[in-house]
Design an enzyme around this catalytic site. Sequence first.
Site, PDB file in Angstrom:
ATOM      1  N   HIS A  94      50.448  40.328  52.605  1.00 49.22           N
ATOM      2  CA  HIS A  94      50.217  39.329  53.651  1.00 49.22           C
ATOM      3  C   HIS A  94      51.541  39.021  54.330  1.00 49.22           C
ATOM      4  O   HIS A  94      52.580  38.898  53.674  1.00 49.22           O
ATOM      5  CB  HIS A  94      49.659  38.024  53.068  1.00 49.22           C
ATOM      6  CG  HIS A  94      48.313  38.153  52.420  1.00 49.22           C
ATOM      7  ND1 HIS A  94      47.176  38.489  53.119  1.00 49.22           N
ATOM      8  CD2 HIS A  94      47.923  37.965  51.143  1.00 49.22           C
ATOM      9  CE1 HIS A  94      46.141  38.511  52.291  1.00 49.22           C
ATOM     10  NE2 HIS A  94      46.570  38.210  51.074  1.00 49.22           N
ATOM     11  N   ASP A 130      40.318  40.423  49.776  1.00 48.59           N
ATOM     12  CA  ASP A 130      41.161  40.539  50.967  1.00 48.59           C
ATOM     13  C   ASP A 130      42.051  41.775  50.907  1.00 48.59           C
ATOM     14  O   ASP A 130      42.671  42.144  51.917  1.00 48.59           O
ATOM     15  CB  ASP A 130      42.002  39.282  51.181  1.00 48.59           C
ATOM     16  CG  ASP A 130      42.810  38.887  49.960  1.00 48.59           C
ATOM     17  OD1 ASP A 130      42.262  38.940  48.849  1.00 48.59           O
ATOM     18  OD2 ASP A 130      43.988  38.516  50.113  1.00 48.59           O
ATOM     19  N   TYR A 159      52.989  29.367  50.343  1.00 47.47           N
ATOM     20  CA  TYR A 159      52.269  30.404  49.613  1.00 47.47           C
ATOM     21  C   TYR A 159      52.624  30.343  48.129  1.00 47.47           C
ATOM     22  O   TYR A 159      51.744  30.363  47.263  1.00 47.47           O
ATOM     23  CB  TYR A 159      52.639  31.764  50.204  1.00 47.47           C
ATOM     24  CG  TYR A 159      51.779  32.918  49.756  1.00 47.47           C
ATOM     25  CD1 TYR A 159      50.676  33.304  50.491  1.00 47.47           C
ATOM     26  CD2 TYR A 159      52.090  33.641  48.616  1.00 47.47           C
ATOM     27  CE1 TYR A 159      49.889  34.376  50.101  1.00 47.47           C
ATOM     28  CE2 TYR A 159      51.319  34.709  48.209  1.00 47.47           C
ATOM     29  CZ  TYR A 159      50.220  35.078  48.963  1.00 47.47           C
ATOM     30  OH  TYR A 159      49.446  36.133  48.562  1.00 47.47           O
ATOM     31  N   HIS A 163      45.402  45.302  43.661  1.00 42.54           N
ATOM     32  CA  HIS A 163      44.782  44.015  43.333  1.00 42.54           C
ATOM     33  C   HIS A 163      43.385  44.028  43.937  1.00 42.54           C
ATOM     34  O   HIS A 163      43.208  44.346  45.111  1.00 42.54           O
ATOM     35  CB  HIS A 163      45.649  42.900  43.924  1.00 42.54           C
ATOM     36  CG  HIS A 163      45.106  41.518  43.810  1.00 42.54           C
ATOM     37  ND1 HIS A 163      44.281  41.107  42.788  1.00 42.54           N
ATOM     38  CD2 HIS A 163      45.285  40.419  44.614  1.00 42.54           C
ATOM     39  CE1 HIS A 163      43.982  39.827  42.974  1.00 42.54           C
ATOM     40  NE2 HIS A 163      44.564  39.393  44.074  1.00 42.54           N
ATOM     41  N   GLU A 207      41.168  41.652  44.543  1.00 43.26           N
ATOM     42  CA  GLU A 207      40.643  40.549  45.347  1.00 43.26           C
ATOM     43  C   GLU A 207      40.213  41.089  46.710  1.00 43.26           C
ATOM     44  O   GLU A 207      40.831  41.983  47.281  1.00 43.26           O
ATOM     45  CB  GLU A 207      41.711  39.459  45.498  1.00 43.26           C
ATOM     46  CG  GLU A 207      41.156  38.131  45.935  1.00 43.26           C
ATOM     47  CD  GLU A 207      42.180  37.012  45.817  1.00 43.26           C
ATOM     48  OE1 GLU A 207      41.794  35.857  46.046  1.00 43.26           O
ATOM     49  OE2 GLU A 207      43.361  37.286  45.490  1.00 43.26           O
ATOM     50  N   ASP A 261      50.513  40.606  46.531  1.00 48.82           N
ATOM     51  CA  ASP A 261      50.615  39.187  46.881  1.00 48.82           C
ATOM     52  C   ASP A 261      52.011  38.617  46.644  1.00 48.82           C
ATOM     53  O   ASP A 261      52.340  37.562  47.195  1.00 48.82           O
ATOM     54  CB  ASP A 261      49.588  38.369  46.083  1.00 48.82           C
ATOM     55  CG  ASP A 261      48.206  38.421  46.708  1.00 48.82           C
ATOM     56  OD1 ASP A 261      48.110  38.536  47.940  1.00 48.82           O
ATOM     57  OD2 ASP A 261      47.214  38.348  45.963  1.00 48.82           O
ATOM     58  N   HIS A 317      40.577  31.596  50.930  1.00 52.01           N
ATOM     59  CA  HIS A 317      40.085  31.308  49.577  1.00 52.01           C
ATOM     60  C   HIS A 317      38.953  30.275  49.657  1.00 52.01           C
ATOM     61  O   HIS A 317      38.980  29.247  48.993  1.00 52.01           O
ATOM     62  CB  HIS A 317      41.207  30.777  48.680  1.00 52.01           C
ATOM     63  CG  HIS A 317      42.109  31.856  48.161  1.00 52.01           C
ATOM     64  ND1 HIS A 317      43.304  31.581  47.546  1.00 52.01           N
ATOM     65  CD2 HIS A 317      41.995  33.202  48.154  1.00 52.01           C
ATOM     66  CE1 HIS A 317      43.899  32.707  47.192  1.00 52.01           C
ATOM     67  NE2 HIS A 317      43.110  33.712  47.541  1.00 52.01           N
ATOM     68  N   HIS A 346      48.715  37.264  41.313  1.00 48.38           N
ATOM     69  CA  HIS A 346      48.238  36.065  40.633  1.00 48.38           C
ATOM     70  C   HIS A 346      46.873  36.272  39.947  1.00 48.38           C
ATOM     71  O   HIS A 346      46.213  35.285  39.550  1.00 48.38           O
ATOM     72  CB  HIS A 346      48.117  34.908  41.646  1.00 48.38           C
ATOM     73  CG  HIS A 346      47.115  35.185  42.755  1.00 48.38           C
ATOM     74  ND1 HIS A 346      46.027  34.364  42.988  1.00 48.38           N
ATOM     75  CD2 HIS A 346      47.035  36.169  43.655  1.00 48.38           C
ATOM     76  CE1 HIS A 346      45.327  34.813  43.996  1.00 48.38           C
ATOM     77  NE2 HIS A 346      45.929  35.894  44.423  1.00 48.38           N
TER      78      HIS A 346
END
Length: 395
Positions: free
Chosen positions: A225, A83, A192, A79, A81, A164, A23, A145
């Site tokens: 992850h 990654d 996390y 998601h 994002e 996530d 991040h 998130h």
Amino acid sequence: MGKPITDRVTWVGKVDWELKRFHGDEYSTDHGSSYNSYLIRDGKTILVDTVWQPFEAEYIQALKDELDLAELDAIICQHAEIDHSGALAEIVRERPDIPIYCTANGVKIIKGMFHGDWNFQVVKTGDTIELESGTLTFVEAPMLHWPDTMFTYYSADEILFSNDGFGQHYASQFRYNDEVDQAELYREARKYYANILTPFSAQVTRKINEILALNLPLKMICPSHGVIWRENPAQIIEQYLKWADKFQQNQITIVYDSMWHSTRLMAEAIGSGISKADPSIEVKIFNAAKSDKNDILTEIFCSKAVLAGAYTINNGISYAISGLLEMVCGLKFKNKKAAAFGSYGWSGEGIKLVTEFLRRGGFEIVNDGIKQLWKPDEAALEQCSKFGEEFVKAL
């Protein structure tokens, strides 16, 4: 090479052993991480999420070693994002019309990231894809998130693909929770949660209870992850419910920054006073300028109370402690008490500014704090110790 998870599901992700910051510079990843992508072959061939963009080329090659991209029937983007969605553009370049299943917010964010008007298939909670042996059911999980987040449940193998949720930044040659060091695993899972999901604890509780009410059989939780929860996957669900419920342990965290050790001496004296008043309380002391900020935030998450110390400089406080406290405000910790302390030379605004940060962060302020002029002498350190004792009594 992919790793079979079941007869129908294969892990096709990437383990990132070198990752130390994530991040941007917001999150420390001492144990690396992984970007988990899953391939489902059940009449149709469905890809669940991809990997971080820097690994796009090698991911696509590894995916091609598993199958011809022409065989892919759809991609589920849980998601957007980067990654998780980093290889989407390359897949779409080779398969321009491939359906991409995501939420309405997912469409907005993917377009914002990649500026492509692709074959989006908008889904909401309860929508399904029927496969040969089972069903994929989508569950929206907004703000877990990001606004676009969703989970996917695969009935044939009783797997929850949780993106996530329930993840850890944790690189390992192993893929399952029962194969790795349990203390390391839970330390990374707690870190996390504390650093990423804490602000959304109300949504965590609501979404977990919503899923539990469905009474879905569950053999595995496959996050995006870290390792897969295979042995008693309910254990991490139970832990999330505890973490989401205004979590605290019998711990007090003291965090400070110090220019010439004066505030450090105060911190240690306050800690001694706490231990004298109640030896059962675990006291942890951190220098914000020297310790990892995400580890400090995790300890604050675990604490019932926090003492934050700063020296006054230029009518303000140092960036190390102010930056950390700004992150504390964003995480919106609940059910915690706090007070400020610090040293000064002439103007002395430091503890007032720290108190304002703590109040803005939602802490219950126990008292007005304590400050000392210049380097504390023995009498001043005794005052700090007494301050620690009184702080415990006020809890």
